[in-house]
Design a protein around this motif. Structure first.
Motif, PDB file in Angstrom:
ATOM      1  N   ALA A 177       0.837  -1.118   0.149  1.00  0.00           N
ATOM      2  CA  ALA A 177      -0.107   0.024   0.159  1.00  0.00           C
ATOM      3  C   ALA A 177       0.626   1.083  -0.005  1.00  0.00           C
ATOM      4  O   ALA A 177       1.584   1.290   1.250  1.00  0.00           O
ATOM      5  CB  ALA A 177      -0.885   0.069   1.344  1.00  0.00           C
ATOM      6  N   LEU A 178       0.603   2.204  -1.027  1.00  0.00           N
ATOM      7  CA  LEU A 178       1.317   3.481  -1.029  1.00  0.00           C
ATOM      8  C   LEU A 178       0.334   4.374  -0.935  1.00  0.00           C
ATOM      9  O   LEU A 178      -0.663   4.448  -1.098  1.00  0.00           O
ATOM     10  CB  LEU A 178       1.992   3.438  -2.671  1.00  0.00           C
ATOM     11  CG  LEU A 178       2.816   2.540  -3.093  1.00  0.00           C
ATOM     12  CD1 LEU A 178       3.366   3.059  -4.447  1.00  0.00           C
ATOM     13  CD2 LEU A 178       4.061   2.188  -2.189  1.00  0.00           C
ATOM     14  N   VAL A 179       0.697   5.429  -0.057  1.00  0.00           N
ATOM     15  CA  VAL A 179       0.066   6.487   0.312  1.00  0.00           C
ATOM     16  C   VAL A 179       0.159   7.825  -0.364  1.00  0.00           C
ATOM     17  O   VAL A 179       1.591   8.341  -0.529  1.00  0.00           O
ATOM     18  CB  VAL A 179      -0.089   6.534   1.759  1.00  0.00           C
ATOM     19  CG1 VAL A 179      -0.929   7.879   2.277  1.00  0.00           C
ATOM     20  CG2 VAL A 179      -0.558   5.132   2.548  1.00  0.00           C
ATOM     21  N   ALA A 180      -0.712   8.391  -1.078  1.00  0.00           N
ATOM     22  CA  ALA A 180      -0.637   9.832  -1.647  1.00  0.00           C
ATOM     23  C   ALA A 180      -2.085  10.208  -2.002  1.00  0.00           C
ATOM     24  O   ALA A 180      -3.225   9.805  -1.801  1.00  0.00           O
ATOM     25  CB  ALA A 180       0.057   9.510  -3.093  1.00  0.00           C
ATOM     26  N   ASP A 181      -1.770  11.734  -2.064  1.00  0.00           N
ATOM     27  CA  ASP A 181      -3.295  12.332  -2.396  1.00  0.00           C
ATOM     28  C   ASP A 181      -3.148  12.687  -3.845  1.00  0.00           C
ATOM     29  O   ASP A 181      -2.380  13.322  -4.487  1.00  0.00           O
ATOM     30  CB  ASP A 181      -3.273  13.728  -1.642  1.00  0.00           C
ATOM     31  CG  ASP A 181      -4.272  14.464  -1.878  1.00  0.00           C
ATOM     32  OD1 ASP A 181      -5.216  14.275  -2.897  1.00  0.00           O
ATOM     33  OD2 ASP A 181      -4.513  15.564  -1.268  1.00  0.00           O
ATOM     34  N   LEU A 185       5.378   6.941  -5.747  1.00  0.00           N
ATOM     35  CA  LEU A 185       5.564   6.075  -6.925  1.00  0.00           C
ATOM     36  C   LEU A 185       7.100   5.766  -7.169  1.00  0.00           C
ATOM     37  O   LEU A 185       7.496   4.662  -7.599  1.00  0.00           O
ATOM     38  CB  LEU A 185       4.791   6.413  -8.004  1.00  0.00           C
ATOM     39  CG  LEU A 185       3.311   6.355  -8.385  1.00  0.00           C
ATOM     40  CD1 LEU A 185       2.830   6.692  -9.381  1.00  0.00           C
ATOM     41  CD2 LEU A 185       2.855   4.962  -7.787  1.00  0.00           C
ATOM     42  N   GLY A 186       7.677   6.861  -6.735  1.00  0.00           N
ATOM     43  CA  GLY A 186       9.124   6.645  -6.905  1.00  0.00           C
ATOM     44  C   GLY A 186       9.624   6.617  -8.508  1.00  0.00           C
ATOM     45  O   GLY A 186       8.865   7.076  -9.232  1.00  0.00           O
ATOM     46  N   GLU A 187      10.542   5.689  -8.746  1.00  0.00           N
ATOM     47  CA  GLU A 187      10.974   5.404  -9.858  1.00  0.00           C
ATOM     48  C   GLU A 187      10.472   3.851 -10.568  1.00  0.00           C
ATOM     49  O   GLU A 187      10.867   3.356 -11.691  1.00  0.00           O
ATOM     50  CB  GLU A 187      12.358   5.573 -10.154  1.00  0.00           C
ATOM     51  CG  GLU A 187      13.042   6.919  -9.778  1.00  0.00           C
ATOM     52  CD  GLU A 187      12.606   8.060 -10.738  1.00  0.00           C
ATOM     53  OE1 GLU A 187      12.405   7.651 -11.996  1.00  0.00           O
ATOM     54  OE2 GLU A 187      12.332   9.115 -10.167  1.00  0.00           O
ATOM     55  N   ARG A 188       9.468   3.328  -9.698  1.00  0.00           N
ATOM     56  CA  ARG A 188       9.161   2.144 -10.322  1.00  0.00           C
ATOM     57  C   ARG A 188       8.489   1.795 -11.466  1.00  0.00           C
ATOM     58  O   ARG A 188       7.900   2.884 -11.883  1.00  0.00           O
ATOM     59  CB  ARG A 188       8.460   1.607  -8.885  1.00  0.00           C
ATOM     60  CG  ARG A 188       9.348   1.693  -7.385  1.00  0.00           C
ATOM     61  CD  ARG A 188       8.446   1.201  -6.360  1.00  0.00           C
ATOM     62  NE  ARG A 188       7.889  -0.221  -6.678  1.00  0.00           N
ATOM     63  CZ  ARG A 188       7.100  -0.640  -5.766  1.00  0.00           C
ATOM     64  NH1 ARG A 188       6.630   0.116  -4.641  1.00  0.00           N
ATOM     65  NH2 ARG A 188       6.634  -1.687  -5.913  1.00  0.00           N
ATOM     66  N   ALA A 237       2.923  16.060  -6.619  1.00  0.00           N
ATOM     67  CA  ALA A 237       4.292  15.774  -5.953  1.00  0.00           C
ATOM     68  C   ALA A 237       4.071  14.681  -4.867  1.00  0.00           C
ATOM     69  O   ALA A 237       4.800  13.760  -4.818  1.00  0.00           O
ATOM     70  CB  ALA A 237       4.649  17.095  -5.304  1.00  0.00           C
ATOM     71  N   SER A 238       2.901  14.695  -4.151  1.00  0.00           N
ATOM     72  CA  SER A 238       2.747  13.611  -3.153  1.00  0.00           C
ATOM     73  C   SER A 238       2.592  12.028  -4.223  1.00  0.00           C
ATOM     74  O   SER A 238       3.204  11.201  -3.625  1.00  0.00           O
ATOM     75  CB  SER A 238       1.493  13.565  -2.577  1.00  0.00           C
ATOM     76  OG  SER A 238       1.071  12.491  -1.967  1.00  0.00           O
ATOM     77  N   VAL A 239       2.265  11.914  -5.375  1.00  0.00           N
ATOM     78  CA  VAL A 239       1.960  11.073  -6.136  1.00  0.00           C
ATOM     79  C   VAL A 239       3.378  10.524  -6.753  1.00  0.00           C
ATOM     80  O   VAL A 239       3.781   9.375  -6.661  1.00  0.00           O
ATOM     81  CB  VAL A 239       0.905  10.936  -7.358  1.00  0.00           C
ATOM     82  CG1 VAL A 239       1.080   9.990  -8.357  1.00  0.00           C
ATOM     83  CG2 VAL A 239      -0.389  11.397  -6.699  1.00  0.00           C
TER      84      VAL A 239
END
Length: 338
Positions: free
Chosen positions: A44-48, A59-62, A53-55
């Protein structure tokens, strides 16, 4: 596959996670983390979603094999995510709606029917149809032929949180005479959230792109089949009393509108339950029996209780008045005098 579900906690999103895990996919979800906890085995990744910028941080570079997005508000959130992932995902599936077609919907319409206007950069999600269309455009711009747009019909099945089948199951559970929106033979088109999820994941695996109306075939079932089967599934002794659409319209009682059987001023709308879904069926859409859909929904309700009302959808308490039901019941079947 490695699957990223944008959402994953409610209705279709939850069904997507469940089906993906059942298939053996590796599942990542991205959401605000404010609803239910992630299912076991899910990253589970958390972002608005409204904060690009939050997203990006989440997600990083994946990269992923497939992304499936259930977003239903401002199209700019879908645009930002789609462009961010355009070079890092093989496939982007978007859960859209037949609502993107311009009203009134023509009878027997396929995917080429006229559309509402949409803006992929819009930050306004107040117009559901325009928001969904804008999001469709955003996904196509970023992914082209690798985009799958699933224009779902009425979505039923477990985890439904928009106040249709859960409310009806509870109403039938109470028993007694139950006012039903007639005629009983009125056709319904719907898609089970589980079937929709299974089809979208299989399409991602096969690399299927394009736009599809996704529902059962026209004439697949009726409102009578739906409510009678629901009564049988829960073991209810309720008596279904069918009220003509014209009577409900005259009395100002919105029963039936939750299924799109009629709209204010139009007791018999055309086009909403007779879409051409031959393209999705040819692309492998499989529908499980109505009884199974209703049984799964009932089992979920009994296990977890009624879903919390959604802020963007009228709750049954706002449109169903028991006193008005009793009034219309008496009009449909006047009391016998001895």
């Amino acid at each position: 596959m490695h699957v990223l579900v944008m959402g994953g906690t409610h209705h279709v999103g939850r069904a997507l996670v469940e089906v993906a895990l059942r298939r053996g996919d590796t599942v990542t979800t991205l959401n605000r983390g404010q609803s239910r906890p992630p299912a076991p085995g899910v990253e589970a990744l958390v972002a608005d979603r409204t904060d690009p910028a939050s997203v990006r941080r989440a997600l990083g570079e994946r990269s992923w094999d497939a992304v499936i997005d259930t977003w239903a508000w401002a199209p700019s959130a879908v645009r930002d995510s789609a462009w961010l992932l355009a070079d890092r995902a093989r496939h982007y599936g978007y859960v859209s709606s037949r609502g993107v077609h311009a009203w009134p919907w023509p009878a027997g319409a396929d995917e080429s029917a006229p559309l509402v206007a949409g803006d992929p950069g819009s930050q306004d999600g107040s117009d559901y149809a325009a928001a969904k269309r804008g999001a469709e455009m955003a996904v196509i711009e970023a992914f082209g032929e690798r985009a799958l747009l699933s224009r779902a019909g009425m979505i039923l099945g477990p985890y439904e949180d928009v106040g249709r089948i859960p409310w009806w199951l509870r109403r039938l559970e109470r028993g007694g005479p139950v006012l039903a929106p007639g005629p009983a033979g009125a056709a319904l088109q719907y898609i089970d959230a589980i079937d929709l999820a299974a089809w979208m994941l299989a399409a991602a695996e096969r690399g299927i792109g394009g736009t599809f109306n996704v529902a059962g075939p026209a004439g697949h079932t009726t409102i009578g089949d739906l409510l009678t089967t629901a009564s049988q599934v829960i073991g209810s002794d309720a008596e279904l009393v069918w009220a003509p659409a014209e009577l409900l319209e005259r009395e100002g009682f919105p029963l039936g509108m939750e299924f799109g059987l009629r709209y204010p001023g139009n007791p018999c709308p055309t086009g909403i339950h007779d879409a051409d879904v031959s393209a999705a069926l040819a692309a492998g859409l499989i529908l499980r029996p109505l009884r199974e859909t209703l049984a799964d929904t009932w089992a979920w309700l009994r296990r977890e209780g009624d879903p919390a009302p959604r802020s963007d959808t009228p709750s049954p308490a706002q449109w169903f008045d028991p006193a008005q039901e009793q009034h219309v019941l008496e009009l449909v079947r006047p009391r016998r005098t001895s």
